[in-house]
Design a protein around this motif. Structure first.
Motif, PDB file in Angstrom:
ATOM      1  N   SER A 188       6.138  -5.693  11.536  1.00  0.00           N
ATOM      2  CA  SER A 188       6.184  -4.854  10.348  1.00  0.00           C
ATOM      3  C   SER A 188       7.608  -4.867   9.776  1.00  0.00           C
ATOM      4  N   GLY A 223       6.715  -5.211   3.348  1.00  0.00           N
ATOM      5  CA  GLY A 223       6.617  -4.664   2.012  1.00  0.00           C
ATOM      6  C   GLY A 223       7.983  -4.426   1.410  1.00  0.00           C
ATOM      7  N   ARG A 224       8.597  -3.280   1.818  1.00  0.00           N
ATOM      8  CA  ARG A 224       9.837  -2.836   1.159  1.00  0.00           C
ATOM      9  C   ARG A 224      10.958  -3.856   1.241  1.00  0.00           C
ATOM     10  N   GLY A 245       9.472  -2.611   7.803  1.00  0.00           N
ATOM     11  CA  GLY A 245      10.308  -1.417   7.891  1.00  0.00           C
ATOM     12  C   GLY A 245      11.093  -1.157   6.628  1.00  0.00           C
ATOM     13  N   LYS A 271       5.416  -2.446  14.855  1.00  0.00           N
ATOM     14  CA  LYS A 271       6.824  -2.237  14.498  1.00  0.00           C
ATOM     15  C   LYS A 271       7.667  -3.147  15.391  1.00  0.00           C
ATOM     16  N   ALA A 290       4.299  -8.858   8.360  1.00  0.00           N
ATOM     17  CA  ALA A 290       3.619  -8.184   7.260  1.00  0.00           C
ATOM     18  C   ALA A 290       4.653  -7.229   6.711  1.00  0.00           C
ATOM     19  N   HIS A 321       3.315   6.224   1.128  1.00  0.00           N
ATOM     20  CA  HIS A 321       4.599   6.936   1.008  1.00  0.00           C
ATOM     21  C   HIS A 321       4.754   7.644  -0.325  1.00  0.00           C
ATOM     22  N   ASP A 353       0.843  -1.200   0.000  1.00  0.00           N
ATOM     23  CA  ASP A 353       0.000   0.000   0.000  1.00  0.00           C
ATOM     24  C   ASP A 353       0.877   1.248   0.000  1.00  0.00           C
TER      25      ASP A 353
HETATM   26  P1  FBP Z   1       7.056  -2.080   5.175  1.00  0.00           P
HETATM   27  O1  FBP Z   1       7.394  -3.522   5.440  1.00  0.00           O
HETATM   28  O2  FBP Z   1       7.579  -1.616   3.858  1.00  0.00           O
HETATM   29  O3  FBP Z   1       7.485  -1.208   6.335  1.00  0.00           O
HETATM   30  O4  FBP Z   1       5.492  -2.004   5.050  1.00  0.00           O
HETATM   31  C1  FBP Z   1       4.656  -2.175   6.149  1.00  0.00           C
HETATM   32  C2  FBP Z   1       3.738  -0.990   6.285  1.00  0.00           C
HETATM   33  O5  FBP Z   1       2.876  -1.097   7.395  1.00  0.00           O
HETATM   34  C3  FBP Z   1       2.913  -0.740   5.023  1.00  0.00           C
HETATM   35  O6  FBP Z   1       1.729  -1.466   5.016  1.00  0.00           O
HETATM   36  C4  FBP Z   1       2.724   0.736   5.065  1.00  0.00           C
HETATM   37  O7  FBP Z   1       2.642   1.296   3.809  1.00  0.00           O
HETATM   38  C5  FBP Z   1       3.958   1.222   5.731  1.00  0.00           C
HETATM   39  O8  FBP Z   1       4.518   0.171   6.460  1.00  0.00           O
HETATM   40  C6  FBP Z   1       3.659   2.374   6.658  1.00  0.00           C
HETATM   41  O9  FBP Z   1       4.832   2.723   7.305  1.00  0.00           O
HETATM   42  P2  FBP Z   1       4.959   4.088   8.077  1.00  0.00           P
HETATM   43  O10 FBP Z   1       3.568   4.545   8.408  1.00  0.00           O
HETATM   44  O11 FBP Z   1       5.766   3.766   9.282  1.00  0.00           O
HETATM   45  O12 FBP Z   1       5.628   5.015   7.144  1.00  0.00           O
END
Ligand code: FBP
Length: 267
Positions: A202, A230-231, A204, A179, A228, A26, A21
């Motif tokens: 998460s 993403g990056r 990070g 986190k 969960a 971001h 997302d």
């Molecule tokens: P990442 O693994 O990339 O950190 O993604 C997890 C997540 O919760 C995403 O769903 C969301 O886009 C992002 O991190 C939000 O991170 P933050 O609000 O800390 O910038």
């Protein structure tokens, strides 16, 4: 417990949710390190990897892509989200109803709660509608529990993160996504505080393979139920290798070193 997070978004009780997302949260900056990552299809393809139990996306991507992948992965439909253009107190407007999430084939709803924000009360009220709607449609509830805002002095403080996990339990999340609280001890406390609510870490911002896998190993050894992420997956040049390694650490109980040795990750 966990009546609603069945094996559609977990395997052997564990989850690896591929979160995507970031284009909303971001912006395109998250795709700059590797422009191929702006293509949602690439990430849906990645989510067909055996390690991934579900993909976590906003409704626009679900509408456009999930129909082609619904037999291959679970769907956590993110119900709220904010762009990085917003400059107010942390808030996350709801942009999807539980009814529509169910229509799109969601197995779970995802909801960000910013405990400690001046908007916490409104967000908690919105969560009530989402959570009860999810129950009506037999969907699990995954809470992105991210305390931040005026009431929070340090969002990275382990006690604050642990409090976020507990909020997930108290107001009805099946899975609380938090986190990493900085140590295996603090993660163990988060797991204890969240009782039957599962805790996932998460991902990070992107770290090197070894450092990232060691954090995941610490979280899993502390009792976490997966992650969960993403990056740390989609920004990599070779995301398959890190997914192979994550499969070993999350589902097979391997150490980070074993996973690095057993896959191409870290080379
Ligand atoms: P990442 O693994 O990339 O950190 O993604 C997890 C997540 O919760 C995403 O769903 C969301 O886009 C992002 O991190 C939000 O991170 P933050 O609000 O800390 O910038």
């Amino acid at each position: 417990m966990l009546p609603h997070a069945d094996d559609t978004i977990t395997r052997d009780g564990k989850s690896l949710i591929l979160a995507y997302d970031h284009g909303l949260e971001h912006g395109p900056v998250d795709f700059e390190p590797n422009p191929k990552t702006a293509d949602p299809e690439r990430v849906f393809e990645l989510a067909t990897h055996d390690a991934v139990t579900a993909i976590g996306v906003q409704k626009g991507l679900a509408e456009a892509y999930y129909i082609d992948y619904e037999d291959e992965m679970g769907l956590v439909l993110k119900m709220n989200g904010t762009s990085d253009l917003w400059r107010g107190e942390p808030d996350s407007p709801v942009n999807c109803s539980p009814e529509y999430a169910a229509e799109l084939g969601a197995d779970a709803v995802g909801f960000t709660l910013y405990g400690g924000s001046n908007y916490e009360t409104e967000m908690a009220e919105e969560f009530r509608e989402v959570q009860e709607g999810a129950r009506d449609h037999d969907m699990a509830v995954v809470m992105w529990s991210y305390p931040r805002g005026q009431g929070v002095r340090n969002a990275r403080d382990p006690d604050t993160i642990i409090y976020g996990a507990r909020i997930g339990l108290e107001i009805g999340a099946d899975i609380a996504k938090i986190k990493y609280p900085g140590s295996a001890e603090a993660m163990a406390e988060a797991v204890e505080m969240s009782g039957p609510t599962k805790v996932v870490m998460s991902g990070g911002s992107k770290a090197d393979d070894g450092a990232f896998l060691r954090t995941v190993e610490d979280a899993m050894s502390a009792g976490a139920d997966g992650l969960a992420v993403g990056r740390n997956v989609f920004q990599r040049e070779n995301p398959i290798e890190i997914l192979d390694a994550l499969e070993l650490v999350v589902f097979e109980g391997a150490s980070a070193e074993e996973a690095l040795a057993g896959t191409g990750a870290g080379e």
